[in-house]
Design a protein around this motif. Structure first.
Motif, PDB file in Angstrom:
ATOM      1  N   THR A  82       0.837  -1.203   0.000  1.00 27.34           N
ATOM      2  CA  THR A  82       0.000   0.000   0.000  1.00 27.34           C
ATOM      3  C   THR A  82       0.871   1.253   0.000  1.00 27.34           C
ATOM      4  O   THR A  82       2.008   1.231   0.469  1.00 27.34           O
ATOM      5  CB  THR A  82      -0.928   0.030   1.230  1.00 27.34           C
ATOM      6  OG1 THR A  82      -0.132   0.032   2.426  1.00 27.34           O
ATOM      7  CG2 THR A  82      -1.846  -1.180   1.237  1.00 27.34           C
ATOM      8  N   THR A  83       0.300   2.345  -0.511  1.00 28.03           N
ATOM      9  CA  THR A  83       1.079   3.584  -0.634  1.00 28.03           C
ATOM     10  C   THR A  83       0.488   4.739   0.167  1.00 28.03           C
ATOM     11  O   THR A  83       0.917   5.879   0.006  1.00 28.03           O
ATOM     12  CB  THR A  83       1.193   3.996  -2.117  1.00 28.03           C
ATOM     13  OG1 THR A  83      -0.113   4.248  -2.641  1.00 28.03           O
ATOM     14  CG2 THR A  83       1.857   2.912  -2.947  1.00 28.03           C
ATOM     15  N   THR A  84      -0.513   4.469   1.010  1.00 28.94           N
ATOM     16  CA  THR A  84      -1.091   5.520   1.848  1.00 28.94           C
ATOM     17  C   THR A  84      -0.894   5.170   3.323  1.00 28.94           C
ATOM     18  O   THR A  84      -0.458   4.065   3.653  1.00 28.94           O
ATOM     19  CB  THR A  84      -2.596   5.689   1.577  1.00 28.94           C
ATOM     20  OG1 THR A  84      -3.323   4.611   2.186  1.00 28.94           O
ATOM     21  CG2 THR A  84      -2.896   5.741   0.082  1.00 28.94           C
ATOM     22  N   ASP A  85      -1.261   6.114   4.181  1.00 25.12           N
ATOM     23  CA  ASP A  85      -1.082   5.886   5.624  1.00 25.12           C
ATOM     24  C   ASP A  85      -2.345   5.389   6.304  1.00 25.12           C
ATOM     25  O   ASP A  85      -2.370   5.193   7.515  1.00 25.12           O
ATOM     26  CB  ASP A  85      -0.583   7.158   6.314  1.00 25.12           C
ATOM     27  CG  ASP A  85      -1.603   8.297   6.275  1.00 25.12           C
ATOM     28  OD1 ASP A  85      -2.651   8.145   5.609  1.00 25.12           O
ATOM     29  OD2 ASP A  85      -1.356   9.340   6.906  1.00 25.12           O
ATOM     30  N   TYR A  86      -3.441   5.185   5.512  1.00 28.50           N
ATOM     31  CA  TYR A  86      -4.695   4.725   6.104  1.00 28.50           C
ATOM     32  C   TYR A  86      -5.231   3.547   5.306  1.00 28.50           C
ATOM     33  O   TYR A  86      -5.304   3.595   4.072  1.00 28.50           O
ATOM     34  CB  TYR A  86      -5.740   5.850   6.142  1.00 28.50           C
ATOM     35  CG  TYR A  86      -6.872   5.563   7.109  1.00 28.50           C
ATOM     36  CD1 TYR A  86      -6.651   5.599   8.485  1.00 28.50           C
ATOM     37  CD2 TYR A  86      -8.142   5.251   6.651  1.00 28.50           C
ATOM     38  CE1 TYR A  86      -7.680   5.322   9.377  1.00 28.50           C
ATOM     39  CE2 TYR A  86      -9.179   4.979   7.537  1.00 28.50           C
ATOM     40  CZ  TYR A  86      -8.940   5.010   8.911  1.00 28.50           C
ATOM     41  OH  TYR A  86      -9.952   4.728   9.799  1.00 28.50           O
ATOM     42  N   LEU A  87      -5.597   2.462   6.013  1.00 27.26           N
ATOM     43  CA  LEU A  87      -5.966   1.198   5.378  1.00 27.26           C
ATOM     44  C   LEU A  87      -7.406   0.814   5.719  1.00 27.26           C
ATOM     45  O   LEU A  87      -7.822   0.878   6.873  1.00 27.26           O
ATOM     46  CB  LEU A  87      -5.025   0.078   5.846  1.00 27.26           C
ATOM     47  CG  LEU A  87      -3.526   0.354   5.759  1.00 27.26           C
ATOM     48  CD1 LEU A  87      -2.738  -0.855   6.272  1.00 27.26           C
ATOM     49  CD2 LEU A  87      -3.103   0.710   4.344  1.00 27.26           C
ATOM     50  N   LEU A  88      -8.129   0.380   4.687  1.00 25.40           N
ATOM     51  CA  LEU A  88      -9.498  -0.121   4.843  1.00 25.40           C
ATOM     52  C   LEU A  88      -9.520  -1.580   4.414  1.00 25.40           C
ATOM     53  O   LEU A  88      -9.169  -1.906   3.281  1.00 25.40           O
ATOM     54  CB  LEU A  88     -10.461   0.708   3.990  1.00 25.40           C
ATOM     55  CG  LEU A  88     -11.903   0.227   3.793  1.00 25.40           C
ATOM     56  CD1 LEU A  88     -12.581  -0.083   5.112  1.00 25.40           C
ATOM     57  CD2 LEU A  88     -12.702   1.252   3.006  1.00 25.40           C
ATOM     58  N   PHE A  89      -9.919  -2.467   5.328  1.00 22.53           N
ATOM     59  CA  PHE A  89      -9.924  -3.908   5.071  1.00 22.53           C
ATOM     60  C   PHE A  89     -11.338  -4.400   4.794  1.00 22.53           C
ATOM     61  O   PHE A  89     -12.293  -4.049   5.499  1.00 22.53           O
ATOM     62  CB  PHE A  89      -9.373  -4.672   6.277  1.00 22.53           C
ATOM     63  CG  PHE A  89      -7.915  -4.431   6.526  1.00 22.53           C
ATOM     64  CD1 PHE A  89      -6.952  -5.222   5.913  1.00 22.53           C
ATOM     65  CD2 PHE A  89      -7.493  -3.397   7.351  1.00 22.53           C
ATOM     66  CE1 PHE A  89      -5.605  -4.998   6.131  1.00 22.53           C
ATOM     67  CE2 PHE A  89      -6.146  -3.163   7.580  1.00 22.53           C
ATOM     68  CZ  PHE A  89      -5.199  -3.966   6.963  1.00 22.53           C
ATOM     69  N   THR A  90     -11.456  -5.255   3.762  1.00 27.74           N
ATOM     70  CA  THR A  90     -12.730  -5.906   3.487  1.00 27.74           C
ATOM     71  C   THR A  90     -12.454  -7.228   2.772  1.00 27.74           C
ATOM     72  O   THR A  90     -11.299  -7.554   2.483  1.00 27.74           O
ATOM     73  CB  THR A  90     -13.649  -4.999   2.659  1.00 27.74           C
ATOM     74  OG1 THR A  90     -14.966  -5.576   2.613  1.00 27.74           O
ATOM     75  CG2 THR A  90     -13.131  -4.822   1.242  1.00 27.74           C
TER      76      THR A  90
END
Length: 270
Positions: A82-90
């Motif tokens: 990932t390349t951002t600092d916030y992750l959304l898991f599904t």
């Protein structure tokens, strides 16, 4: 990009296609899609390739060889891509309502992870949901669901809560604020601080265990099950076993009792 969306999948290309359509029509489009693929065959790659020009950013497909249920391992590998600092898991069997990503961004806050739920569908209804029905969002209509095999229960109300009333129901629900792999978001730095997912665990509570270690780290959790809504498509679970459930339960009990934050067999291996 505002966040990285991590979708787990394994040989469920029909369901994954429906899920990706759901993300293609989000009100918030400023996110990247990372597919955490636990050893699927070529059909899954074909579905992913068919969406390569649909999203604002290129899809990142993280694949590993099929060696049985190794979800924690593929999730750790996906996090590092990932390349951002916030992750959304599904999961690749959960169709998001069109405001799903926007709701996670709206409620994100340092010091917290967000705990969402899902509305579980019977197989009959899961099969009747077409790509066009996802695009029209009719699958989130209570009347459509009842006409297509979903029993009338109070749980249906979860799909209609918006604004203040959704916030009130999030506060009112007795459901625990747990880390749920099908609907949870958090800051990447917090996951790295606990060394990611525990690769000693297989099916059964592996996501909850992550949340328990985040609590040990000092984080809190926000309940957003009435704000961030997704539909869970039915499927078989051939990888579940009582023996693995017991092992996972013992790991979680030990970590809770001993306030474990970092595990040894985690993301640092990569």
């Amino acid at each position: 990009m505002k966040l990285s969306l991590i979708i787990t999948t394994y040989n469920s290309e029909d369901w994954l296609q429906k899920v990706l359509v759901g993300y293609s029509i989000q009100t918030e489009q400023d996110f990247e899609v990372v597919i955490a693929d636990d050893g699927s065959n070529e059909k899954t790659k074909e579905v992913i390739d068919s969406f390569k020009n649909v999203f604002k950013y290129p899809i990142i497909h993280v694949w590993q060889e099929d060696q049985g249920f190794q979800k924690c391992k593929i999730l750790n590998k996906a996090i590092l891509k990932t390349t951002t600092d916030y992750l959304l898991f599904t999961d690749g069997d959960c169709i998001p309502r069109k405001d799903f990503v926007a709701q996670h961004l709206k409620h994100k806050e340092e010091g917290y992870f967000l705990s969402g739920g899902y509305f579980k569908l019977p197989m009959e209804t899961s099969q009747k949901i077409s790509l066009d029905i996802i695009k029209s969002q009719d699958c989130f209509s209570i009347s459509w669901l009842i006409k297509n095999g979903v029993p009338k229960t109070f749980k249906l109300s979860k799909l209609t809560k918006v604004g203040f009333f959704a916030a009130f129901m999030n506060w009112l629900t007795p459901t625990k604020r747990t880390f749920n792999g099908h609907n949870t978001s958090c800051f990447k730095a917090d996951l790295l601080a606990i060394n990611g997912f525990n690769e000693e665990m297989q099916y059964g509570g592996l996501d909850r265990e992550v949340g328990e270690r985040l609590f040990n780290l000092g984080l809190l959790s926000k309940q957003i099950r009435y704000s961030a809504v997704c539909l869970h498509l039915d499927h078989k679970r051939g990888y579940a076993s009582e023996e693995i459930w017991k092992k996972n339960h013992q790991i979680r009990e030990f970590n809770r009792k001993n306030k474990i934050i970092k595990i040894s067999k985690g993301i640092s291996q990569y």
